[in-house]
Design a protein around this motif. Structure first.
Motif, mmCIF file in Angstrom:
data_model
loop_
_atom_site.group_PDB
_atom_site.id
_atom_site.type_symbol
_atom_site.label_atom_id
_atom_site.label_comp_id
_atom_site.label_asym_id
_atom_site.label_seq_id
_atom_site.Cartn_x
_atom_site.Cartn_y
_atom_site.Cartn_z
ATOM 1 N N GLY A 1 0.763 -1.232 0.000
ATOM 2 C CA GLY A 1 0.000 0.000 0.000
ATOM 3 C C GLY A 1 0.796 1.285 0.000
ATOM 4 O O GLY A 1 2.018 1.332 -0.131
ATOM 5 N N TYR A 2 0.038 2.334 0.191
ATOM 6 C CA TYR A 2 0.485 3.724 0.188
ATOM 7 C C TYR A 2 1.062 3.999 1.575
ATOM 8 O O TYR A 2 0.414 4.557 2.442
ATOM 9 C CB TYR A 2 -0.739 4.572 -0.122
ATOM 10 N N ASP A 3 2.306 3.571 1.773
ATOM 11 C CA ASP A 3 2.866 3.535 3.115
ATOM 12 C C ASP A 3 4.085 4.443 3.232
ATOM 13 O O ASP A 3 4.518 5.065 2.262
ATOM 14 C CB ASP A 3 3.221 2.096 3.506
ATOM 15 N N ASN B 1 -2.341 7.438 -4.219
ATOM 16 C CA ASN B 1 -2.863 6.386 -3.354
ATOM 17 C C ASN B 1 -3.890 5.595 -4.144
ATOM 18 O O ASN B 1 -5.035 6.003 -4.300
ATOM 19 C CB ASN B 1 -3.488 6.995 -2.098
ATOM 20 N N TYR C 1 -5.510 3.115 -3.402
ATOM 21 C CA TYR C 1 -6.599 2.570 -2.588
ATOM 22 C C TYR C 1 -7.489 3.670 -2.023
ATOM 23 O O TYR C 1 -8.268 3.433 -1.096
ATOM 24 C CB TYR C 1 -6.037 1.724 -1.447
ATOM 25 N N PRO D 1 -2.439 1.979 6.115
ATOM 26 C CA PRO D 1 -2.009 1.306 4.888
ATOM 27 C C PRO D 1 -2.252 -0.201 4.895
ATOM 28 O O PRO D 1 -2.665 -0.767 3.870
ATOM 29 C CB PRO D 1 -0.516 1.632 4.814
ATOM 30 N N ASP D 2 -2.012 -0.877 6.011
ATOM 31 C CA ASP D 2 -2.240 -2.320 6.060
ATOM 32 C C ASP D 2 -3.713 -2.652 5.882
ATOM 33 O O ASP D 2 -4.079 -3.602 5.168
ATOM 34 C CB ASP D 2 -1.742 -2.898 7.383
ATOM 35 N N ALA E 1 -5.989 -0.751 4.400
ATOM 36 C CA ALA E 1 -6.375 -0.395 3.041
ATOM 37 C C ALA E 1 -5.932 -1.471 2.052
ATOM 38 O O ALA E 1 -6.676 -1.838 1.132
ATOM 39 C CB ALA E 1 -5.780 0.956 2.662
ATOM 40 N N ALA E 2 -4.714 -1.988 2.244
ATOM 41 C CA ALA E 2 -4.212 -3.036 1.358
ATOM 42 C C ALA E 2 -5.055 -4.296 1.472
ATOM 43 O O ALA E 2 -5.337 -4.971 0.474
ATOM 44 C CB ALA E 2 -2.753 -3.339 1.679
#
Length: 247
Positions: free
Chosen positions: A44-46, A67, A69, A78-79, A81-82
């Motif tokens: 993700g977007y982390d 992003n 997501y 992020p976790d 969302a992923a």
């Protein structure tokens, strides 16, 4: 190296006119700058991906990470969302292309842009970088161990992805690929197949496969990180963008 930059979160126009979150980092001060769209990995977007975006700014590029997501999980960890995106089968290819197109347009609109845009992606983002370069007019693309450009996903794989080899004839720009010899997705056999097809099509590209490195060897926050391979790969990435994106 540039040690002064501006960085922060913005909203850009993505596929279908949707407003999506993105992280931008760019050199501070006057100049003429190429742009790089950073496509994040499946986790993700982390923060590590935002660090990569800032790193590209220190190299002298205006960089943006959309992003992907944003629609599924706006504002989520992020976790989380992923996990939501993975459960939905991942990001549809057409939407990804629209989001990258919007990110590229944002970069071209920043003062100092020289209009030349590259894309770089990691893991699932490596496949998506190749996809974007086949669908959009770009000046450079970097695929960091992107799986399923060649070959089908294994049974039970959570993402609804298909191979992209049949789109290779549409590749719009030079391609750099960095891969691990111990990776399975993509395997060395798969990257060799892609290499042969690009040779056949006359598409400019250069591939580097690192021994004793597997998947995600550039990820500094994961056990897969391989410092020697990462240092060499980043130098090659920087040199490649310098050749392709400097007006």
């Amino acid at each position: 190296m540039r040690d002064a930059m501006r960085a922060g979160t913005v909203t850009i126009g993505g596929a279908g006119g949707d407003g999506i979150e993105a992280y931008v980092a760019r050199p501070d001060g006057p100049g003429s700058f190429g742009g790089v769209v950073v496509i994040h990995h499946l986790p993700g977007y982390d923060e590590p991906t935002k660090e990569i975006t800032r790193r590209l700014a220190t190299y002298g590029y205006q960089a943006i990470c959309p992003n992907l997501y944003s629609r599924e999980a706006p504002g989520a960890d992020p976790d989380d969302a992923a996990a939501i995106a993975r459960a939905a089968g991942g990001i549809p290819d057409d939407r990804l292309v629209g989001d990258v197109e919007g990110a590229a347009a944002y970069l071209r609109g920043i003062p100092g842009s020289n209009g030349r845009i590259g894309v770089i992606g990691f893991c699932s983002g490596g496949r998506q970088a190749f996809l974007a370069a086949c669908r959009l007019p770009l000046q450079a693309a970097v695929d960091c161990y992107g799986a399923f450009v060649v070959g089908d996903p294994p049974e039970g794989f959570p993402l609804a992805v298909t191979p992209l080899l049949d789109q290779a004839d549409r590749l719009s720009c030079p391609l750099l690929g960095v891969f691990g010899a111990e990776d399975r997705f993509p395997s060395p056999e798969q990257t060799d197949e892609l290499d042969r097809e690009l040779d056949r099509l006359g598409k400019p590209h250069e591939f580097h496969t690192y021994p004793e490195a597997g998947h995600a060897f550039l990820a500094v926050n994961r056990p897969s990180y391989r410092p020697a391979a990462a240092v060499d790969a980043w130098q090659r990435i920087r040199d490649f963008f310098d050749r392709q994106l400097t007006a």
